[in-house]
Design a protein around this motif. Structure first.
Motif, PDB file in Angstrom:
ATOM      1  N   MET A 103      -8.558  42.337  31.090  1.00  0.00           N
ATOM      2  CA  MET A 103      -9.505  41.219  31.099  1.00  0.00           C
ATOM      3  C   MET A 103      -9.061  40.043  30.232  1.00  0.00           C
ATOM      4  O   MET A 103      -9.576  38.949  30.380  1.00  0.00           O
ATOM      5  N   GLY A 104      -8.142  40.272  29.284  1.00  0.00           N
ATOM      6  CA  GLY A 104      -7.711  39.193  28.403  1.00  0.00           C
ATOM      7  C   GLY A 104      -7.285  39.698  27.037  1.00  0.00           C
ATOM      8  O   GLY A 104      -6.816  40.824  26.898  1.00  0.00           O
ATOM      9  N   VAL A 105      -7.506  38.851  26.029  1.00  0.00           N
ATOM     10  CA  VAL A 105      -7.088  39.152  24.657  1.00  0.00           C
ATOM     11  C   VAL A 105      -8.253  38.853  23.721  1.00  0.00           C
ATOM     12  O   VAL A 105      -8.900  37.814  23.847  1.00  0.00           O
ATOM     13  N   ARG A 106      -8.491  39.795  22.798  1.00  0.00           N
ATOM     14  CA  ARG A 106      -9.488  39.594  21.738  1.00  0.00           C
ATOM     15  C   ARG A 106      -8.807  39.810  20.404  1.00  0.00           C
ATOM     16  O   ARG A 106      -7.996  40.720  20.258  1.00  0.00           O
ATOM     17  N   GLY A 107      -9.168  38.997  19.443  1.00  0.00           N
ATOM     18  CA  GLY A 107      -8.614  39.176  18.115  1.00  0.00           C
ATOM     19  C   GLY A 107      -9.675  39.005  17.053  1.00  0.00           C
ATOM     20  O   GLY A 107     -10.563  38.159  17.185  1.00  0.00           O
ATOM     21  N   THR A 108      -9.616  39.832  16.031  1.00  0.00           N
ATOM     22  CA  THR A 108     -10.486  39.659  14.867  1.00  0.00           C
ATOM     23  C   THR A 108      -9.612  39.649  13.624  1.00  0.00           C
ATOM     24  O   THR A 108      -8.592  40.327  13.564  1.00  0.00           O
ATOM     25  N   SER A 109     -10.019  38.844  12.661  1.00  0.00           N
ATOM     26  CA  SER A 109      -9.304  38.823  11.385  1.00  0.00           C
ATOM     27  C   SER A 109     -10.240  38.295  10.308  1.00  0.00           C
ATOM     28  O   SER A 109     -11.247  37.643  10.602  1.00  0.00           O
ATOM     29  N   GLY A 110      -9.873  38.581   9.082  1.00  0.00           N
ATOM     30  CA  GLY A 110     -10.623  38.056   7.954  1.00  0.00           C
ATOM     31  C   GLY A 110     -10.420  36.565   7.774  1.00  0.00           C
ATOM     32  O   GLY A 110     -11.168  35.907   7.065  1.00  0.00           O
ATOM     33  N   TRP A 111      -9.409  36.018   8.431  1.00  0.00           N
ATOM     34  CA  TRP A 111      -9.121  34.588   8.322  1.00  0.00           C
ATOM     35  C   TRP A 111     -10.041  33.754   9.204  1.00  0.00           C
ATOM     36  O   TRP A 111     -10.585  32.752   8.770  1.00  0.00           O
ATOM     37  N   ARG A 112     -10.158  34.152  10.453  1.00  0.00           N
ATOM     38  CA  ARG A 112     -10.854  33.290  11.416  1.00  0.00           C
ATOM     39  C   ARG A 112     -11.952  33.985  12.204  1.00  0.00           C
ATOM     40  O   ARG A 112     -12.453  33.434  13.173  1.00  0.00           O
ATOM     41  N   GLY A 113     -12.298  35.193  11.843  1.00  0.00           N
ATOM     42  CA  GLY A 113     -13.346  35.889  12.575  1.00  0.00           C
ATOM     43  C   GLY A 113     -12.864  36.377  13.928  1.00  0.00           C
ATOM     44  O   GLY A 113     -11.708  36.758  14.091  1.00  0.00           O
ATOM     45  N   LYS A 114     -13.753  36.329  14.921  1.00  0.00           N
ATOM     46  CA  LYS A 114     -13.450  36.864  16.249  1.00  0.00           C
ATOM     47  C   LYS A 114     -13.082  35.743  17.214  1.00  0.00           C
ATOM     48  O   LYS A 114     -13.729  34.706  17.250  1.00  0.00           O
ATOM     49  N   ARG A 115     -12.039  36.007  18.002  1.00  0.00           N
ATOM     50  CA  ARG A 115     -11.625  35.101  19.083  1.00  0.00           C
ATOM     51  C   ARG A 115     -11.459  35.940  20.336  1.00  0.00           C
ATOM     52  O   ARG A 115     -10.923  37.035  20.280  1.00  0.00           O
ATOM     53  N   GLU A 116     -11.908  35.403  21.455  1.00  0.00           N
ATOM     54  CA  GLU A 116     -11.796  36.139  22.715  1.00  0.00           C
ATOM     55  C   GLU A 116     -11.409  35.184  23.831  1.00  0.00           C
ATOM     56  O   GLU A 116     -11.989  34.115  23.975  1.00  0.00           O
ATOM     57  N   TYR A 117     -10.397  35.587  24.608  1.00  0.00           N
ATOM     58  CA  TYR A 117      -9.878  34.759  25.698  1.00  0.00           C
ATOM     59  C   TYR A 117      -9.711  35.611  26.942  1.00  0.00           C
ATOM     60  O   TYR A 117      -9.052  36.650  26.900  1.00  0.00           O
ATOM     61  N   SER A 118     -10.277  35.157  28.045  1.00  0.00           N
ATOM     62  CA  SER A 118      -9.952  35.794  29.320  1.00  0.00           C
ATOM     63  C   SER A 118      -8.602  35.219  29.747  1.00  0.00           C
ATOM     64  O   SER A 118      -8.178  34.168  29.261  1.00  0.00           O
ATOM     65  N   TRP A 119      -7.932  35.888  30.657  1.00  0.00           N
ATOM     66  CA  TRP A 119      -6.625  35.398  31.097  1.00  0.00           C
ATOM     67  C   TRP A 119      -6.742  34.007  31.721  1.00  0.00           C
ATOM     68  O   TRP A 119      -5.841  33.182  31.607  1.00  0.00           O
TER      69      TRP A 119
END
Length: 184
Positions: A103-119
């Motif tokens: 479905m895509g890419v999700r990323g979480t980090s202490g730097w920028r919180g949560k990011r989610e991208y569909s393809w």
């Protein structure tokens, strides 16, 4: 310790960390995706380095106590510097998690919180040899950066090659393939 010995030890330690990161495997998820995070060896290095430096400073304080105001400022600076370094290690190595899947890419980090991208939302993927990270860009969202030392970069590449047109990832793939630090 001589400068020669230090110059010899540092590349060996970095080589061991690179090798450990290369052997670590991502976690496969039920939906056909993968959870990517830093290898335990890199996390262990962060903890060990922090304990060694801060512990070493405490040891030095017992061996050479503070004698005047300048000593106090030096100690405060050193503890502050290495404490910030420890915070950086924690935020980078223990809070960064990337999920990549159909479905895509999700990323979480202490730097920028949560990011989610569909393809469909991804406009481009680039790779910076200097910073050693992939940057996933979208026209309407801030970028997501994924460091090349995280486990499962090969899974990230397989998914973006499968789900995106070649013109969106070709440059990243070529630059990453030429980076000898991560491709032996």
């Amino acid at each position: 310790m001589s400068n020669f010995l230090i110059a010899l030890i540092v590349p060996i330690i970095l080589g061991v960390l690179f090798a450990a990161a290369g052997r670590a495997k991502p976690i496969e998820t039920e939906d056909g995706g993968y959870l990517l995070e830093y290898a335990k060896a890199i996390k262990g290095f962060g903890i060990g380095f922090t304990l060694l430096t801060l512990g070493g400073l405490v040891f030095l304080l017992f061996q050479a106590p503070i004698k005047d105001k300048d000593d106090m400022y030096a100690v405060i600076f050193l503890f502050g510097f290495f404490s910030l370094f420890a915070i950086y290690f924690y935020i980078e190595f223990f809070t960064v998690k990337i999920w990549v899947g159909p479905m895509g890419v999700r990323g979480t980090s202490g730097w920028r919180g949560k990011r989610e991208y569909s393809w469909e939302q991804i406009s481009e993927i680039t790779y910076s040899p200097l910073s050693m990270w992939f940057k996933i860009s979208s026209h309407n969202m801030p970028p997501l950066r994924i460091h090349a030392m995280i486990t499962g970069v090969d899974k990230l590449q397989a998914h973006y090659m499968e789900n995106l047109p070649e013109e969106k990832w070709k440059s990243a793939y070529e630059k990453f393939s030429q980076d000898k630090r991560v491709n032996k």
